[in-house]
Design a protein around this motif. Structure first.
Motif, PDB file in Angstrom:
ATOM      1  N   LYS A   1      61.900  46.946  40.110  1.00 48.34           N
ATOM      2  CA  LYS A   1      62.449  45.654  40.630  1.00 48.34           C
ATOM      3  C   LYS A   1      63.716  46.175  41.615  1.00 48.34           C
ATOM      4  O   LYS A   1      63.535  44.856  43.467  1.00 48.34           O
ATOM      5  CB  LYS A   1      62.442  44.767  40.084  1.00 48.34           C
ATOM      6  CG  LYS A   1      62.908  43.475  40.379  1.00 48.34           C
ATOM      7  CD  LYS A   1      63.257  42.137  39.260  1.00 48.34           C
ATOM      8  CE  LYS A   1      63.262  40.982  40.075  1.00 48.34           C
ATOM      9  NZ  LYS A   1      63.335  39.354  39.037  1.00 48.34           N
ATOM     10  N   GLN A   2      63.915  46.716  41.506  1.00 47.69           N
ATOM     11  CA  GLN A   2      65.619  46.593  42.609  1.00 47.69           C
ATOM     12  C   GLN A   2      65.057  47.843  43.724  1.00 47.69           C
ATOM     13  O   GLN A   2      66.011  47.486  45.009  1.00 47.69           O
ATOM     14  CB  GLN A   2      66.719  47.245  41.997  1.00 47.69           C
ATOM     15  CG  GLN A   2      67.932  47.677  42.799  1.00 47.69           C
ATOM     16  CD  GLN A   2      68.888  48.873  41.570  1.00 47.69           C
ATOM     17  OE1 GLN A   2      68.464  49.635  41.096  1.00 47.69           O
ATOM     18  NE2 GLN A   2      70.177  48.638  42.135  1.00 47.69           N
ATOM     19  N   LEU A   3      64.677  48.688  43.525  1.00 46.04           N
ATOM     20  CA  LEU A   3      63.802  49.401  44.736  1.00 46.04           C
ATOM     21  C   LEU A   3      62.810  48.671  45.262  1.00 46.04           C
ATOM     22  O   LEU A   3      62.669  48.994  46.786  1.00 46.04           O
ATOM     23  CB  LEU A   3      63.234  50.924  43.799  1.00 46.04           C
ATOM     24  CG  LEU A   3      62.513  51.631  45.060  1.00 46.04           C
ATOM     25  CD1 LEU A   3      63.252  51.844  45.866  1.00 46.04           C
ATOM     26  CD2 LEU A   3      61.758  52.796  44.240  1.00 46.04           C
ATOM     27  N   ASN A   4      61.991  47.961  44.620  1.00 45.35           N
ATOM     28  CA  ASN A   4      60.980  47.335  46.060  1.00 45.35           C
ATOM     29  C   ASN A   4      62.063  45.872  46.597  1.00 45.35           C
ATOM     30  O   ASN A   4      62.006  45.612  48.060  1.00 45.35           O
ATOM     31  CB  ASN A   4      60.401  45.706  44.625  1.00 45.35           C
ATOM     32  CG  ASN A   4      58.800  47.293  44.074  1.00 45.35           C
ATOM     33  OD1 ASN A   4      58.633  47.691  45.111  1.00 45.35           O
ATOM     34  ND2 ASN A   4      58.857  47.164  43.209  1.00 45.35           N
ATOM     35  N   GLY A   5      63.312  45.779  46.443  1.00 42.55           N
ATOM     36  CA  GLY A   5      64.174  44.546  46.662  1.00 42.55           C
ATOM     37  C   GLY A   5      64.796  45.467  48.393  1.00 42.55           C
ATOM     38  O   GLY A   5      65.364  45.423  48.913  1.00 42.55           O
ATOM     39  N   ILE A   6      65.067  47.175  47.426  1.00 39.45           N
ATOM     40  CA  ILE A   6      66.127  48.121  48.799  1.00 39.45           C
ATOM     41  C   ILE A   6      64.652  48.272  50.230  1.00 39.45           C
ATOM     42  O   ILE A   6      64.932  47.925  51.238  1.00 39.45           O
ATOM     43  CB  ILE A   6      66.529  49.550  47.686  1.00 39.45           C
ATOM     44  CG1 ILE A   6      67.538  48.854  47.345  1.00 39.45           C
ATOM     45  CG2 ILE A   6      66.539  50.250  49.319  1.00 39.45           C
ATOM     46  CD1 ILE A   6      68.167  50.013  45.585  1.00 39.45           C
ATOM     47  N   TRP A   7      63.786  48.148  49.338  1.00 41.86           N
ATOM     48  CA  TRP A   7      62.590  48.248  50.018  1.00 41.86           C
ATOM     49  C   TRP A   7      62.350  47.464  51.054  1.00 41.86           C
ATOM     50  O   TRP A   7      61.973  47.701  52.746  1.00 41.86           O
ATOM     51  CB  TRP A   7      60.612  48.991  49.669  1.00 41.86           C
ATOM     52  CG  TRP A   7      60.093  49.604  50.865  1.00 41.86           C
ATOM     53  CD1 TRP A   7      58.843  49.041  51.237  1.00 41.86           C
ATOM     54  CD2 TRP A   7      59.990  50.663  50.952  1.00 41.86           C
ATOM     55  NE1 TRP A   7      58.216  49.558  51.501  1.00 41.86           N
ATOM     56  CE2 TRP A   7      59.043  51.247  51.981  1.00 41.86           C
ATOM     57  CE3 TRP A   7      60.954  52.074  49.633  1.00 41.86           C
ATOM     58  CZ2 TRP A   7      58.689  52.460  52.124  1.00 41.86           C
ATOM     59  CZ3 TRP A   7      60.954  53.413  50.803  1.00 41.86           C
ATOM     60  CH2 TRP A   7      59.342  53.344  51.321  1.00 41.86           C
ATOM     61  N   VAL A   8      61.809  46.844  51.188  1.00 43.93           N
ATOM     62  CA  VAL A   8      61.814  44.978  52.353  1.00 43.93           C
ATOM     63  C   VAL A   8      62.770  45.022  52.696  1.00 43.93           C
ATOM     64  O   VAL A   8      62.723  44.399  54.176  1.00 43.93           O
ATOM     65  CB  VAL A   8      61.871  43.830  50.373  1.00 43.93           C
ATOM     66  CG1 VAL A   8      61.656  42.646  51.650  1.00 43.93           C
ATOM     67  CG2 VAL A   8      60.231  43.453  49.596  1.00 43.93           C
ATOM     68  N   SER A   9      64.306  45.040  52.402  1.00 45.36           N
ATOM     69  CA  SER A   9      65.714  44.431  52.388  1.00 45.36           C
ATOM     70  C   SER A   9      65.367  45.698  54.078  1.00 45.36           C
ATOM     71  O   SER A   9      66.415  45.884  55.667  1.00 45.36           O
ATOM     72  CB  SER A   9      66.841  45.310  52.056  1.00 45.36           C
ATOM     73  OG  SER A   9      66.802  44.477  51.258  1.00 45.36           O
ATOM     74  N   LEU A  10      64.786  47.064  53.839  1.00 40.51           N
ATOM     75  CA  LEU A  10      64.517  48.069  55.475  1.00 40.51           C
ATOM     76  C   LEU A  10      64.237  46.974  56.402  1.00 40.51           C
ATOM     77  O   LEU A  10      64.463  47.646  57.993  1.00 40.51           O
ATOM     78  CB  LEU A  10      63.954  49.119  55.143  1.00 40.51           C
ATOM     79  CG  LEU A  10      64.159  49.859  54.053  1.00 40.51           C
ATOM     80  CD1 LEU A  10      62.900  51.233  53.500  1.00 40.51           C
ATOM     81  CD2 LEU A  10      65.932  50.991  54.442  1.00 40.51           C
ATOM     82  N   GLY A  11      63.794  46.180  56.437  1.00 41.48           N
ATOM     83  CA  GLY A  11      63.416  45.277  57.324  1.00 41.48           C
ATOM     84  C   GLY A  11      63.660  44.595  57.783  1.00 41.48           C
ATOM     85  O   GLY A  11      63.042  43.241  58.279  1.00 41.48           O
ATOM     86  N   ALA A  12      64.464  44.076  57.039  1.00 39.87           N
ATOM     87  CA  ALA A  12      65.804  42.541  57.575  1.00 39.87           C
ATOM     88  C   ALA A  12      65.989  42.270  59.045  1.00 39.87           C
ATOM     89  O   ALA A  12      65.618  43.520  59.332  1.00 39.87           O
ATOM     90  CB  ALA A  12      66.844  42.772  56.850  1.00 39.87           C
ATOM     91  N   LYS A  13      65.913  40.990  59.409  1.00 43.24           N
ATOM     92  CA  LYS A  13      66.561  41.179  60.882  1.00 43.24           C
ATOM     93  C   LYS A  13      67.556  41.289  61.113  1.00 43.24           C
ATOM     94  O   LYS A  13      68.317  41.956  62.108  1.00 43.24           O
ATOM     95  CB  LYS A  13      65.848  39.607  60.669  1.00 43.24           C
ATOM     96  CG  LYS A  13      64.533  39.033  61.140  1.00 43.24           C
ATOM     97  CD  LYS A  13      64.586  37.883  61.265  1.00 43.24           C
ATOM     98  CE  LYS A  13      63.771  36.962  61.909  1.00 43.24           C
ATOM     99  NZ  LYS A  13      62.878  35.857  61.948  1.00 43.24           N
ATOM    100  N   ASP A  14      68.304  41.012  60.179  1.00 39.10           N
ATOM    101  CA  ASP A  14      69.618  41.690  60.740  1.00 39.10           C
ATOM    102  C   ASP A  14      70.250  43.548  60.515  1.00 39.10           C
ATOM    103  O   ASP A  14      69.836  43.844  59.063  1.00 39.10           O
ATOM    104  CB  ASP A  14      71.413  40.926  59.260  1.00 39.10           C
ATOM    105  CG  ASP A  14      72.087  40.927  59.976  1.00 39.10           C
ATOM    106  OD1 ASP A  14      72.926  42.996  59.426  1.00 39.10           O
ATOM    107  OD2 ASP A  14      73.264  40.423  59.869  1.00 39.10           O
TER     108      ASP A  14
END
Length: 407
Positions: A1-14
């Motif tokens: 779950k933590q890894l999925n959160g990191i992965w999604v954040s790689l595409g954050a607008k900021d």
């Protein structure tokens, strides 16, 4: 779950969040996330993951290169995304070394489709990659970029990225390359610039095989660099006309006409030696005003007038002084420093490191000068279209996306 959160954040607008996510990803066991890269379709996420993988696992460089080539680089509109993609390739090659022969051939073919690119920043990275791969087209394409480059920073970048290249050279290309070092002797910079240039040239000479070292090439290599006013075009330009406002006023009755040529405008900024004193878009000298925002203050007519008649209105910040000494000598220049009761006066802004030293007790008067430090005639090697492209480049602040360049 933590890894999925990191992965999604790689595409954050900021961008800060994206960077933090990539750093966090690099601290995770590679075996837990490497498999997520191959099916990833989002180029923002994928490029961040590729950079992370190249940084922490050199053995996976082949997978990074394979993934990079799946993206449609030429149709990617986001400049930063293209730069990030090139960075992932650069890191994969830097950490993993030369690809195996089959992949190397495929990679060079893919790069040849996108090189040269649109912007100097992309071409800087691409020229370095092509040199590393010893691509057959690297010499021809790199020299074409060097010939058309505008400021000295861009030119030095291409020359630097050609210095270790051993393949693809013709005798004419090599001679042209080493002739550039002669002209580059007029470039101005810090105290170590000449040593830096000598280092590039030394590496370039070492890349020439003995059988390629012709008498003509030896003669060019032995030619001492020219110490002249800065020249930012690859070849000398011919005189066109001694332009006056009477000739040009009708060109810009209500502003500069649109659909201008950005590339040519940028080259004209170099042809007019503007880079010697002025910065625009992060490039150029700093002895004159930064021109990046000049388009928000002046229109086409006012810009033309300041170029043709620089003495008509002189800024207090960049004005010069008129010095008279006890023996009748007169100097026009700017005080750059004062040491031991001695004025250091620069009389040529094209050569900011050159000063005339005058003892304070020998100066009888210092008056504001009506003479601009900016020399006239800087556009006399340009035609009408060149000048209009230059004006558009100035008004845009060096932004190729400005409305004046929309076609």
């Amino acid at each position: 779950k933590q890894l999925n959160g990191i992965w999604v954040s790689l595409g954050a607008k900021d961008r800060g969040i994206r960077h933090a996510a990539r750093v966090a990803l690099e601290k995770q066991p590679v075996k837990n996330w490497k498999k997520k890269l191959s099916p990833e379709k989002n180029p923002v996420v994928a490029s961040a993951a590729m950079i992370a993988l190249a940084r922490v696992d050199a053995k996976s460089s082949s997978e990074v290169l394979t993934k990079a080539m799946t993206f449609d680089y030429r149709n990617e509109k986001n400049w930063q995304q293209r730069i990030d993609l090139l960075r992932s390739i650069t890191l994969a090659l830097t950490r993993g070394g030369q690809p195996k022969a089959k992949q190397k051939k495929i990679l060079i073919a893919w790069l040849d489709q996108i090189y040269p690119a649109v912007t100097p920043e992309e071409n800087r990275d691409l020229s370095a990659i092509m040199q590393f791969l010893q691509a057959p087209s690297a010499a021809k394409k790199g020299m074409a970029l060097l010939r058309s480059a505008s400021g000295q920073e861009e030119q030095i970048g291409y020359a630097l990225n050609l210095r270790h290249l051993k393949t693809g050279w013709t005798s004419l290309l090599r001679e042209s390359y080493f002739k550039w070092f002669v002209r580059a002797g007029s470039f101005k910079g810090g105290a170590r610039l000449s040593n830096y240039m000598d280092g590039i040239k030394k590496d370039a000479i070492a890349s020439v095989e003995d059988w390629q070292m012709t008498d003509g090439l030896k003669k060019i290599i032995a030619t001492k660099p020219q110490q002249t006013d800065p020249q930012f075009t690859f070849e000398p330009r011919s005189f066109v006309q001694n332009w006056t406002m009477k000739d040009m006023a009708a060109w810009v009755p209500s502003g500069v006409p649109g659909k201008r040529n950005f590339k040519n405008g940028r080259q004209m900024f170099g042809a007019g030696s503007c880079y010697a004193c002025h910065r625009i878009g992060g490039e150029g000298g700093a002895v004159g005003p930064d021109l990046t925002s000049v388009g928000g203050k002046f229109g086409g007519y006012d810009l033309l007038e300041s170029i043709v008649d620089p003495a008509k209105e002189i800024s207090d910040q960049y004005g010069s002084s008129f010095f008279t000494t006890t023996d009748g000598t007169q100097l026009n220049g700017r005080i750059m420093n004062m040491r031991n009761n001695e004025y250091w006066i620069n009389t040529d802004m094209m050569k900011p490191s050159t000063v005339t030293k005058v003892k304070a007790e020998l100066i009888t008067s210092i008056e504001p000068s009506p003479i601009s430090m900016m020399p006239p005639g800087l556009i006399n090697t340009m035609n009408k279209e060149d000048i209009l492209d230059l004006l558009a480049y100035l008004i845009s602040g060096g932004d190729r996306k400005h409305e004046l360049f929309v076609r």
